[in-house]
Design a protein around this motif. Structure first.
Motif, PDB file in Angstrom:
ATOM      1  N   ASP A 101       0.717  -1.125  -0.062  1.00 39.44           N
ATOM      2  CA  ASP A 101      -0.113   0.144   0.004  1.00 39.44           C
ATOM      3  C   ASP A 101       0.956   1.190  -0.033  1.00 39.44           C
ATOM      4  OD1 ASP A 101      -2.299  -1.402   0.004  1.00 39.44           O
ATOM      5  OD2 ASP A 101      -2.447  -1.543   2.260  1.00 39.44           O
ATOM      6  N   ALA A 102       1.895   1.267   0.795  1.00 43.78           N
ATOM      7  CA  ALA A 102       2.882   2.404   0.879  1.00 43.78           C
ATOM      8  C   ALA A 102       3.542   2.621  -0.461  1.00 43.78           C
ATOM      9  CB  ALA A 102       4.043   2.145   1.842  1.00 43.78           C
ATOM     10  N   VAL A 103       3.910   1.705  -1.153  1.00 42.70           N
ATOM     11  CA  VAL A 103       4.506   1.849  -2.469  1.00 42.70           C
ATOM     12  C   VAL A 103       3.442   2.455  -3.568  1.00 42.70           C
ATOM     13  CG1 VAL A 103       5.318   0.637  -4.613  1.00 42.70           C
ATOM     14  CG2 VAL A 103       6.350  -0.028  -2.021  1.00 42.70           C
ATOM     15  N   VAL A 104       2.092   1.826  -3.542  1.00 40.56           N
ATOM     16  CA  VAL A 104       1.230   2.569  -4.272  1.00 40.56           C
ATOM     17  C   VAL A 104       0.990   3.769  -3.988  1.00 40.56           C
ATOM     18  CG1 VAL A 104      -1.100   2.282  -5.055  1.00 40.56           C
ATOM     19  CG2 VAL A 104       0.148   0.162  -4.759  1.00 40.56           C
ATOM     20  N   GLU A 105       0.861   4.219  -2.721  1.00 42.73           N
ATOM     21  CA  GLU A 105       0.548   5.631  -2.051  1.00 42.73           C
ATOM     22  C   GLU A 105       1.875   6.633  -2.583  1.00 42.73           C
ATOM     23  OE1 GLU A 105      -1.531   9.054  -0.864  1.00 42.73           O
ATOM     24  OE2 GLU A 105      -2.011   6.802  -1.253  1.00 42.73           O
ATOM     25  N   TYR A 106       2.984   6.125  -2.463  1.00 35.39           N
ATOM     26  CA  TYR A 106       4.110   6.888  -2.828  1.00 35.39           C
ATOM     27  C   TYR A 106       4.173   7.353  -4.326  1.00 35.39           C
ATOM     28  CZ  TYR A 106       9.204   8.207  -2.957  1.00 35.39           C
ATOM     29  OH  TYR A 106      10.463   9.126  -3.083  1.00 35.39           O
ATOM     30  N   LYS A 107       3.869   6.122  -5.398  1.00 34.91           N
ATOM     31  CA  LYS A 107       3.814   6.397  -6.674  1.00 34.91           C
ATOM     32  C   LYS A 107       2.620   7.474  -6.917  1.00 34.91           C
ATOM     33  CE  LYS A 107       5.788   1.989  -7.959  1.00 34.91           C
ATOM     34  NZ  LYS A 107       5.497   0.744  -8.857  1.00 34.91           N
ATOM     35  N   MET A 132       1.920   8.644  10.850  1.00 27.97           N
ATOM     36  CA  MET A 132       1.589   9.063   9.659  1.00 27.97           C
ATOM     37  C   MET A 132       2.831   8.469   8.799  1.00 27.97           C
ATOM     38  SD  MET A 132      -0.961  10.949   9.703  1.00 27.97           S
ATOM     39  CE  MET A 132      -1.880  11.999  10.896  1.00 27.97           C
ATOM     40  N   VAL A 133       2.681   7.320   8.081  1.00 24.17           N
ATOM     41  CA  VAL A 133       3.506   6.821   7.067  1.00 24.17           C
ATOM     42  C   VAL A 133       3.540   7.436   5.811  1.00 24.17           C
ATOM     43  CG1 VAL A 133       3.962   4.663   8.460  1.00 24.17           C
ATOM     44  CG2 VAL A 133       1.918   4.920   6.671  1.00 24.17           C
ATOM     45  N   ASP A 134       2.452   7.992   5.430  1.00 30.41           N
ATOM     46  CA  ASP A 134       2.302   8.389   4.004  1.00 30.41           C
ATOM     47  C   ASP A 134       2.522  10.283   3.896  1.00 30.41           C
ATOM     48  OD1 ASP A 134       1.791   6.060   3.175  1.00 30.41           O
ATOM     49  OD2 ASP A 134      -0.326   6.271   3.730  1.00 30.41           O
ATOM     50  N   GLU A 135       2.551  10.841   5.064  1.00 34.24           N
ATOM     51  CA  GLU A 135       2.501  12.174   5.228  1.00 34.24           C
ATOM     52  C   GLU A 135       4.038  13.087   5.091  1.00 34.24           C
ATOM     53  OE1 GLU A 135      -0.411  13.400   4.665  1.00 34.24           O
ATOM     54  OE2 GLU A 135      -1.191  11.333   4.819  1.00 34.24           O
ATOM     55  N   TYR A 136       4.626  13.029   3.991  1.00 38.70           N
ATOM     56  CA  TYR A 136       5.810  13.647   3.644  1.00 38.70           C
ATOM     57  C   TYR A 136       5.761  14.395   2.706  1.00 38.70           C
ATOM     58  CZ  TYR A 136       7.435   9.993   6.979  1.00 38.70           C
ATOM     59  OH  TYR A 136       7.206   9.182   8.074  1.00 38.70           O
ATOM     60  N   ASP A 137       4.824  15.001   2.456  1.00 33.53           N
ATOM     61  CA  ASP A 137       4.575  15.731   1.081  1.00 33.53           C
ATOM     62  C   ASP A 137       5.627  17.247   1.229  1.00 33.53           C
ATOM     63  OD1 ASP A 137       2.700  14.371   0.095  1.00 33.53           O
ATOM     64  OD2 ASP A 137       1.014  15.614   0.470  1.00 33.53           O
ATOM     65  N   GLY A 138       5.745  17.742   2.416  1.00 36.49           N
ATOM     66  CA  GLY A 138       6.644  18.850   2.879  1.00 36.49           C
ATOM     67  C   GLY A 138       8.009  18.350   2.516  1.00 36.49           C
ATOM     68  N   LEU A 139       8.607  17.521   3.023  1.00 33.58           N
ATOM     69  CA  LEU A 139       9.884  16.886   2.917  1.00 33.58           C
ATOM     70  C   LEU A 139      10.281  16.711   1.476  1.00 33.58           C
ATOM     71  CD1 LEU A 139      12.460  15.820   4.217  1.00 33.58           C
ATOM     72  CD2 LEU A 139      11.258  13.417   4.259  1.00 33.58           C
ATOM     73  N   MET A 140       9.345  16.210   0.675  1.00 30.84           N
ATOM     74  CA  MET A 140       9.500  16.013  -0.659  1.00 30.84           C
ATOM     75  C   MET A 140       9.564  17.229  -1.413  1.00 30.84           C
ATOM     76  SD  MET A 140       9.806  12.725  -0.960  1.00 30.84           S
ATOM     77  CE  MET A 140       9.702  12.299  -2.662  1.00 30.84           C
TER      78      MET A 140
END
Length: 236
Positions: A101-107, A132-140
């Protein structure tokens, strides 16, 4: 004569302090009126409790919007708190539950494959119960400008920045983390504090980090890069 003297003294006191006395009386009257109205309003709004069992039915929560229509205007804070709580729970419930799921969300979010070692990061996040394993928009977004540079160019520029005053370099190589200050002759009591803190943070998984140099500023200062080199400006 003594009586007339006392009367004269009282009259003089009243004349000199008439304004203060009037102000006190007005304030006292306002307090009395407000207190009486408040007691009357509370008495009208409170349910009558005729038996001890009725106390169990008295709610301690915030009154609902319907309950507040007949009284004071609804304060916005409770509603904002409820909305924020609902949004948080919705975001928390939508986090990836598995590595797939994390890979799909990252892509989906970043339109690229996850980096090398993403599976090891996922295991690390699960071990330490990251919510919060998906919330890294600010970092990216912060890292995006550096993606056009090669690793060699990043290391060269990091080393170049390290020649500035109050700048430390954190070097990661073969799982070892070292804090270096090139300007060893520059006296600054705050040098290396942030860099050592960062080193302590990553030492536990430094073996998974490739060889790199990371510059750290000891102060909250502004550094400007010009065509002819670096200039240093303190924002105070």
């Amino acid at each position: 004569m003594f009586w007339s003297t006392r009367q004269s003294t009282k009259l003089t006191f009243l004349r000199q302090n008439a304004g203060y006395i009037f102000l006190f009386v007005v304030i006292f009257c306002f307090f009395q009126i407000g207190y009486r109205n408040g007691r009357q309003r509370n008495a009208n709004s409170q349910p009558s409790i005729t038996h001890e069992k009725d106390w169990a039915t008295v709610s301690t929560r915030f009154p609902s919007a319907d309950e507040r229509k007949g009284g004071f205007a609804e304060h916005p804070i409770p509603k904002l708190m409820e909305e924020a709580e609902e949004q948080f729970r919705k975001k928390l419930g939508g986090q990836s539950k598995t590595l797939k799921d994390a890979v799909v969300e990252y892509k989906r979010r970043y339109l690229r494959d996850p980096p090398k070692g993403f599976d090891e990061w996922w295991n690390f996040a699960q071990k330490h119960k990251v919510k919060m394993v998906d919330e890294y928009d600010g970092l990216m977004a912060d890292l995006e400008p550096f993606r056009d540079l090669s690793g060699e160019e990043l290391r060269r520029r990091s080393y170049q920045v390290g020649r500035l005053p109050s700048i430390d370099l954190v070097r990661v190589r073969s799982g070892n983390v070292l804090v270096i200050n090139i300007k060893s002759n520059f006296k600054d009591t705050e040098v290396s504090a942030r860099a050592h803190g960062f080193r302590d943070m990553i030492e536990g998984f430094a073996k998974t980090v490739c060889t790199t140099w990371i510059p750290f500023a000891a102060h909250v200062d502004l550094f400007l890069a010009s065509r002819h080199g670096f200039s240093y400006q303190c924002t105070g």
